[in-house]
Design a protein around this motif. Structure first.
Motif, short mmCIF file in Angstrom:
data_model
loop_
_atom_site.label_atom_id
_atom_site.label_comp_id
_atom_site.label_asym_id
_atom_site.label_seq_id
_atom_site.Cartn_x
_atom_site.Cartn_y
_atom_site.Cartn_z
N ARG A 50 36.73 36.28 42.05
CA ARG A 50 37.78 35.73 42.85
C ARG A 50 37.33 34.57 43.77
NH1 ARG A 50 38.72 41.43 42.59
NH2 ARG A 50 40.74 41.89 41.80
N GLN A 51 36.11 34.75 44.13
CA GLN A 51 35.46 33.70 44.86
C GLN A 51 35.55 32.28 44.21
OE1 GLN A 51 31.52 35.37 46.28
NE2 GLN A 51 32.53 35.57 48.08
N GLU A 72 34.86 40.77 42.27
CA GLU A 72 35.00 40.03 43.57
C GLU A 72 34.24 38.48 43.44
OE1 GLU A 72 34.65 44.18 43.90
OE2 GLU A 72 33.61 42.88 42.77
#
Length: 378
Positions: A365-366, A362
């Motif tokens: 992806r940021q 996650e």
């Protein structure tokens, strides 16, 4: 895993390294489940040090480690032994901040010992209440003469049960990233204790550590600890993807070998169109990961541009796709795939943590999305 040796991202020295690592793997072929993980890790570190491979993971005369060499080594080690890859990688990560930010005296004291395997290193950032939210760590450090005193806890610390030297991050100022500093801690300090040994699905020497007035030496400048932590992680991020690549490549080898011999009707499992489609998807995912890793490692070694996006893409794709590849290999093996002692069962346990540590998927992806948006706004 040999076709990429001729890619333009690599040099002759990397091809020579490939042969060296393969020789070590052939001489230390170990697919067993270890009853004493601490002893096994110590032995692996010593063996890797004696072979000169740990020198790849520490600075040499102020030259930072070559990421392509690290990535290749991790991919090869992981394809043979998850614990060997762990032992190699943690020597680099645990000493990486010293390589990047240490004073000449700190480098001279610690890096040769880490490179020889004499000293086992650890990287202590995560806390019980802060994982990906590293900017808000709670451990405190106060100045005490020429040294500092550390108080608090760290959790999920790799090599926490066996480390001789630790890079530790603690709060010395205001809340947030600007109030964090980095420190060097000796593993035998009397204020440092193992509060809990953490057992995970792929056995590694992980621990929750208690710091009670631990004596520490400042690493870099005060209040630049968050930068130290992030740059150290960024140095090794691509290599996490490389380890995933090694796991996935081994899973594909195991799947091909099993499918080619497993009887199904008048032929074998490999003759079935569904099996062939699965093998094709697995191989394509592995090659895509290989290319992303090679590009990101090459960019990092060239130092010509900010490669955070490329590194994040490499880690994200390689770890996520490796999980799928290994899952497909387990499925192909049927009941044997979930039987303890089967290689694909071991790989299934080994791969899962790579999607979490050194920046969860996650977070990657940021990083990618924010970089894309920043580029668009310029």
């Amino acid at each position: 895993m040999t076709d990429w040796l001729d890619w333009p991202f690599l040099e002759d020295r990397h091809r020579e390294l490939y042969a060296r690592v393969c020789d070590w793997c052939d001489s230390n072929d170990d697919d067993s489940h270890h009853d004493d993980v601490d002893a096994a890790c110590r032995a692996l570190v010593a063996s890797l040090g004696q072979a000169g491979l740990l020198r790849l993971s520490v600075a040499d005369r102020d030259k930072i480690p070559d990421v392509r060499s690290l990535a290749m080594t991790r991919a090869l080690l992981a394809s043979r032994s998850g614990l060997a890859d762990f032992a190699f990688a943690m020597q680099g990560l645990g000493s990486g901040a010293i390589s990047l930010f240490g004073s000449p005296e700190q480098k001279a004291e610690w890096l040769p010992r880490v490179a020889s395997g004499e000293t086992i290193a650890a990287y202590a950032l995560t806390e019980p209440e802060t994982g990906s939210d590293a900017a808000n760590i709670a451990m405190t450090a106060r100045a005490d003469g020429d040294e500092w005193a550390l108080n608090g806890e760290k959790s999920y610390i790799s090599n926490g049960t066996i480390a001789d030297v630790l890079t530790v991050f603690a709060r010395t100022g205001e809340p947030g990233p600007k109030g964090i500093s980095a420190f060097i801690v000796r593993g035998d300090d009397r204020g440092l204790s193992v509060a809990e040994r953490i057992e995970v699905i792929a056995p590694h020497p992980l621990a929750r550590l208690k710091f009670n007035g631990v004596r520490a030496e400042l690493l870099g400048s005060e209040s630049e600890g968050f930068k130290v932590a992030m740059q150290t992680l960024n140095l090794f991020r691509v290599t996490v993807g490389a380890a995933a690549l090694g796991f996935a490549s081994r899973a594909l080898q195991e799947a091909i070998a099993f499918a080619s011999t497993r009887k199904l009707g008048n032929g074998t499992l490999a003759d079935h169109p569904v099996t062939q489609a699965n093998l094709a998807d697995m191989a394509t995912a592995i090659d895509a990961s290989s290319l992303l890793i090679a590009r990101a490692a090459w960019q990092q070694d060239m130092g010509k541009q900010d490669n955070r996006r490329a590194a994040a893409m490499a880690k994200l794709h390689a770890t996520e796709e490796a999980q799928k590849v290994i899952d497909a290999a387990v499925q192909m093996h049927g009941g044997l795939g979930v039987t303890k002692g089967a290689k694909v069962e071991e790989l299934y346990r080994e791969i899962r943590a790579l999607r979490i540590y050194e920046g969860a998927s996650e977070v990657q992806r940021q990083i990618i999305a924010r970089d894309l948006l920043k580029e668009h706004r310029q």
